[in-house]
Design a protein around this motif. Structure first.
Motif, PDB file in Angstrom:
ATOM      1  N   ILE A   1      39.520  37.046  48.966  1.00 43.47           N
ATOM      2  CA  ILE A   1      38.634  37.501  47.894  1.00 43.47           C
ATOM      3  C   ILE A   1      39.115  36.838  46.607  1.00 43.47           C
ATOM      4  O   ILE A   1      40.285  36.965  46.243  1.00 43.47           O
ATOM      5  CB  ILE A   1      38.630  39.038  47.753  1.00 43.47           C
ATOM      6  CG1 ILE A   1      38.013  39.677  49.001  1.00 43.47           C
ATOM      7  CG2 ILE A   1      37.879  39.464  46.492  1.00 43.47           C
ATOM      8  CD1 ILE A   1      38.004  41.199  49.005  1.00 43.47           C
ATOM      9  N   VAL A   2      38.226  36.102  45.937  1.00 40.38           N
ATOM     10  CA  VAL A   2      38.614  35.414  44.705  1.00 40.38           C
ATOM     11  C   VAL A   2      38.085  36.125  43.461  1.00 40.38           C
ATOM     12  O   VAL A   2      38.594  35.905  42.369  1.00 40.38           O
ATOM     13  CB  VAL A   2      38.189  33.921  44.703  1.00 40.38           C
ATOM     14  CG1 VAL A   2      38.972  33.148  45.753  1.00 40.38           C
ATOM     15  CG2 VAL A   2      36.707  33.761  44.907  1.00 40.38           C
ATOM     16  N   ASN A   3      37.066  36.978  43.627  1.00 46.23           N
ATOM     17  CA  ASN A   3      36.558  37.727  42.479  1.00 46.23           C
ATOM     18  C   ASN A   3      35.791  38.948  42.984  1.00 46.23           C
ATOM     19  O   ASN A   3      34.717  38.812  43.564  1.00 46.23           O
ATOM     20  CB  ASN A   3      35.658  36.845  41.611  1.00 46.23           C
ATOM     21  CG  ASN A   3      35.284  37.492  40.289  1.00 46.23           C
ATOM     22  OD1 ASN A   3      35.517  38.679  40.077  1.00 46.23           O
ATOM     23  ND2 ASN A   3      34.688  36.711  39.408  1.00 46.23           N
ATOM     24  N   SER A   4      36.356  40.126  42.761  1.00 47.28           N
ATOM     25  CA  SER A   4      35.694  41.354  43.205  1.00 47.28           C
ATOM     26  C   SER A   4      34.731  41.885  42.141  1.00 47.28           C
ATOM     27  O   SER A   4      34.075  42.905  42.356  1.00 47.28           O
ATOM     28  CB  SER A   4      36.728  42.425  43.555  1.00 47.28           C
ATOM     29  OG  SER A   4      37.502  42.742  42.417  1.00 47.28           O
ATOM     30  N   LYS A   5      34.638  41.176  41.009  1.00 47.85           N
ATOM     31  CA  LYS A   5      33.721  41.564  39.933  1.00 47.85           C
ATOM     32  C   LYS A   5      32.908  40.354  39.482  1.00 47.85           C
ATOM     33  O   LYS A   5      32.704  40.121  38.291  1.00 47.85           O
ATOM     34  CB  LYS A   5      34.499  42.156  38.756  1.00 47.85           C
ATOM     35  CG  LYS A   5      35.204  43.452  39.129  1.00 47.85           C
ATOM     36  CD  LYS A   5      35.938  44.035  37.955  1.00 47.85           C
ATOM     37  CE  LYS A   5      36.621  45.322  38.405  1.00 47.85           C
ATOM     38  NZ  LYS A   5      37.359  45.959  37.344  1.00 47.85           N
ATOM     39  N   ALA A   6      32.446  39.580  40.454  1.00 46.45           N
ATOM     40  CA  ALA A   6      31.659  38.376  40.157  1.00 46.45           C
ATOM     41  C   ALA A   6      30.323  38.769  39.544  1.00 46.45           C
ATOM     42  O   ALA A   6      29.783  39.848  39.828  1.00 46.45           O
ATOM     43  CB  ALA A   6      31.431  37.575  41.440  1.00 46.45           C
ATOM     44  N   THR A   7      29.783  37.914  38.683  1.00 47.30           N
ATOM     45  CA  THR A   7      28.451  38.132  38.114  1.00 47.30           C
ATOM     46  C   THR A   7      27.640  36.850  38.245  1.00 47.30           C
ATOM     47  O   THR A   7      28.189  35.753  38.297  1.00 47.30           O
ATOM     48  CB  THR A   7      28.501  38.548  36.624  1.00 47.30           C
ATOM     49  OG1 THR A   7      29.127  37.510  35.870  1.00 47.30           O
ATOM     50  CG2 THR A   7      29.249  39.857  36.430  1.00 47.30           C
ATOM     51  N   LEU A   8      26.335  37.021  38.310  1.00 46.51           N
ATOM     52  CA  LEU A   8      25.409  35.890  38.373  1.00 46.51           C
ATOM     53  C   LEU A   8      24.132  36.290  37.668  1.00 46.51           C
ATOM     54  O   LEU A   8      23.549  37.327  37.984  1.00 46.51           O
ATOM     55  CB  LEU A   8      25.106  35.507  39.828  1.00 46.51           C
ATOM     56  CG  LEU A   8      24.110  34.380  40.049  1.00 46.51           C
ATOM     57  CD1 LEU A   8      24.657  33.055  39.513  1.00 46.51           C
ATOM     58  CD2 LEU A   8      23.765  34.246  41.518  1.00 46.51           C
ATOM     59  N   LYS A   9      23.711  35.478  36.706  1.00 47.42           N
ATOM     60  CA  LYS A   9      22.463  35.756  36.001  1.00 47.42           C
ATOM     61  C   LYS A   9      21.344  34.968  36.663  1.00 47.42           C
ATOM     62  O   LYS A   9      21.378  33.745  36.726  1.00 47.42           O
ATOM     63  CB  LYS A   9      22.567  35.384  34.526  1.00 47.42           C
ATOM     64  CG  LYS A   9      21.317  35.748  33.736  1.00 47.42           C
ATOM     65  CD  LYS A   9      21.635  35.921  32.282  1.00 47.42           C
ATOM     66  CE  LYS A   9      20.413  36.205  31.443  1.00 47.42           C
ATOM     67  NZ  LYS A   9      19.720  37.419  31.728  1.00 47.42           N
ATOM     68  N   LEU A  10      20.361  35.701  37.201  1.00 44.95           N
ATOM     69  CA  LEU A  10      19.176  35.101  37.801  1.00 44.95           C
ATOM     70  C   LEU A  10      17.985  35.539  36.958  1.00 44.95           C
ATOM     71  O   LEU A  10      17.600  36.705  36.994  1.00 44.95           O
ATOM     72  CB  LEU A  10      19.003  35.564  39.252  1.00 44.95           C
ATOM     73  CG  LEU A  10      20.107  35.179  40.229  1.00 44.95           C
ATOM     74  CD1 LEU A  10      19.801  35.721  41.619  1.00 44.95           C
ATOM     75  CD2 LEU A  10      20.290  33.674  40.284  1.00 44.95           C
ATOM     76  N   LYS A  11      17.463  34.613  36.191  1.00 44.82           N
ATOM     77  CA  LYS A  11      16.360  34.864  35.270  1.00 44.82           C
ATOM     78  C   LYS A  11      16.741  36.005  34.343  1.00 44.82           C
ATOM     79  O   LYS A  11      17.677  35.859  33.572  1.00 44.82           O
ATOM     80  CB  LYS A  11      15.042  35.082  36.009  1.00 44.82           C
ATOM     81  CG  LYS A  11      13.838  34.775  35.132  1.00 44.82           C
ATOM     82  CD  LYS A  11      12.572  34.682  35.924  1.00 44.82           C
ATOM     83  CE  LYS A  11      11.434  34.335  35.007  1.00 44.82           C
ATOM     84  NZ  LYS A  11      10.188  34.213  35.731  1.00 44.82           N
ATOM     85  N   ASP A  12      16.092  37.168  34.429  1.00 45.85           N
ATOM     86  CA  ASP A  12      16.409  38.264  33.511  1.00 45.85           C
ATOM     87  C   ASP A  12      17.288  39.340  34.143  1.00 45.85           C
ATOM     88  O   ASP A  12      17.474  40.406  33.579  1.00 45.85           O
ATOM     89  CB  ASP A  12      15.127  38.873  32.944  1.00 45.85           C
ATOM     90  CG  ASP A  12      14.204  39.406  34.025  1.00 45.85           C
ATOM     91  OD1 ASP A  12      14.456  39.166  35.211  1.00 45.85           O
ATOM     92  OD2 ASP A  12      13.213  40.072  33.673  1.00 45.85           O
ATOM     93  N   GLN A  13      17.855  39.074  35.317  1.00 48.17           N
ATOM     94  CA  GLN A  13      18.712  40.032  36.011  1.00 48.17           C
ATOM     95  C   GLN A  13      20.151  39.504  36.080  1.00 48.17           C
ATOM     96  O   GLN A  13      20.371  38.362  36.476  1.00 48.17           O
ATOM     97  CB  GLN A  13      18.232  40.253  37.453  1.00 48.17           C
ATOM     98  CG  GLN A  13      16.890  40.895  37.582  1.00 48.17           C
ATOM     99  CD  GLN A  13      16.924  42.355  37.178  1.00 48.17           C
ATOM    100  OE1 GLN A  13      17.843  43.079  37.505  1.00 48.17           O
ATOM    101  NE2 GLN A  13      15.906  42.769  36.449  1.00 48.17           N
ATOM    102  N   THR A  14      21.111  40.340  35.685  1.00 49.19           N
ATOM    103  CA  THR A  14      22.507  40.001  35.897  1.00 49.19           C
ATOM    104  C   THR A  14      22.990  40.803  37.096  1.00 49.19           C
ATOM    105  O   THR A  14      23.002  42.036  37.063  1.00 49.19           O
ATOM    106  CB  THR A  14      23.364  40.311  34.650  1.00 49.19           C
ATOM    107  OG1 THR A  14      22.878  39.520  33.560  1.00 49.19           O
ATOM    108  CG2 THR A  14      24.824  39.963  34.897  1.00 49.19           C
ATOM    109  N   LEU A  15      23.338  40.101  38.153  1.00 51.94           N
ATOM    110  CA  LEU A  15      23.780  40.735  39.390  1.00 51.94           C
ATOM    111  C   LEU A  15      25.307  40.749  39.439  1.00 51.94           C
ATOM    112  O   LEU A  15      25.959  39.837  38.927  1.00 51.94           O
ATOM    113  CB  LEU A  15      23.233  39.980  40.601  1.00 51.94           C
ATOM    114  CG  LEU A  15      21.722  39.740  40.648  1.00 51.94           C
ATOM    115  CD1 LEU A  15      21.341  38.993  41.921  1.00 51.94           C
ATOM    116  CD2 LEU A  15      20.957  41.039  40.532  1.00 51.94           C
ATOM    117  N   THR A  16      25.859  41.785  40.044  1.00 54.59           N
ATOM    118  CA  THR A  16      27.302  41.881  40.209  1.00 54.59           C
ATOM    119  C   THR A  16      27.636  41.837  41.689  1.00 54.59           C
ATOM    120  O   THR A  16      26.816  42.229  42.525  1.00 54.59           O
ATOM    121  CB  THR A  16      27.852  43.181  39.588  1.00 54.59           C
ATOM    122  OG1 THR A  16      27.225  44.300  40.217  1.00 54.59           O
ATOM    123  CG2 THR A  16      27.600  43.226  38.092  1.00 54.59           C
TER     124      THR A  16
END
Length: 173
Positions: A97-112
């Protein structure tokens, strides 16, 4: 001039034409619209849906180096729990596991979510799992699996797919 058309649907083209010449060209992307989620993905990707189990449905879009899977699961399932399950399948000794609090912004949604690295037979892969907001007792998770190059960078195919998702991803009612 260009007119978008869909297989099996009639399209009206305004104007009067005498001996028109028409060229049909496939768009570079397909559109995924299921489970309250809409996004575009590369046309060359294969598509598979596993809908037999009502408690655990998934849709898979695969290229040569990059795979995207959307899960719709009955009950609350965290990205960490799915990451642990995947690590069990690949062998824990091959995963980190390299990041248990990863985030990704897809258009207007920030996913964790959770990001892991997997090495199988000397081949490095990145696996990222993100939670999609959902209601009604179901968990929706999106998983990205990408082959990494020798420098640990994402594949060109994966980078293109993620950039397309960043501009096309939508939650729909």
């Amino acid at each position: 001039k260009s007119f978008p058309i869909e297989e099996g649907k009639a399209t009206s083209i305004p104007g009067a034409f005498t001996n028109p010449s028409v060229e049909l060209t496939a768009a570079p992307f397909r559109e995924f619209t299921y489970q309250g989620v809409r996004f575009k993905y590369p046309r060359a990707f294969t598509f598979e849906a596993d809908l037999d189990d009502g408690d655990a449905k998934n849709w898979t879009m695969s290229g040569n180096d990059f795979t995207l899977i959307l899960f719709s699961l009955n009950g609350k399932v965290s990205t960490g729990a799915l990451a642990e399950k995947m690590m069990g399948q690949f062998g824990r000794q091959n995963c980190k596991i390299v990041n248990s609090k990863a985030t990704l912004k897809l258009k207007d949604q920030t996913l964790t979510g959770t990001s892991i690295r997997v090495t199988l037979a000397g081949h490095p892969m990145a696996m990222e799992i993100f939670e999609i907001p959902s209601k009604g007792g179901r968990s929706k998770l999106i998983l990205f699996q990408d082959s990494l190059d020798v420098a640990g960078k994402n594949s060109k195919e994966g980078a293109t797919a993620i950039e397309t998702l960043k501009t096309s991803f939508q939650l729909i009612p």
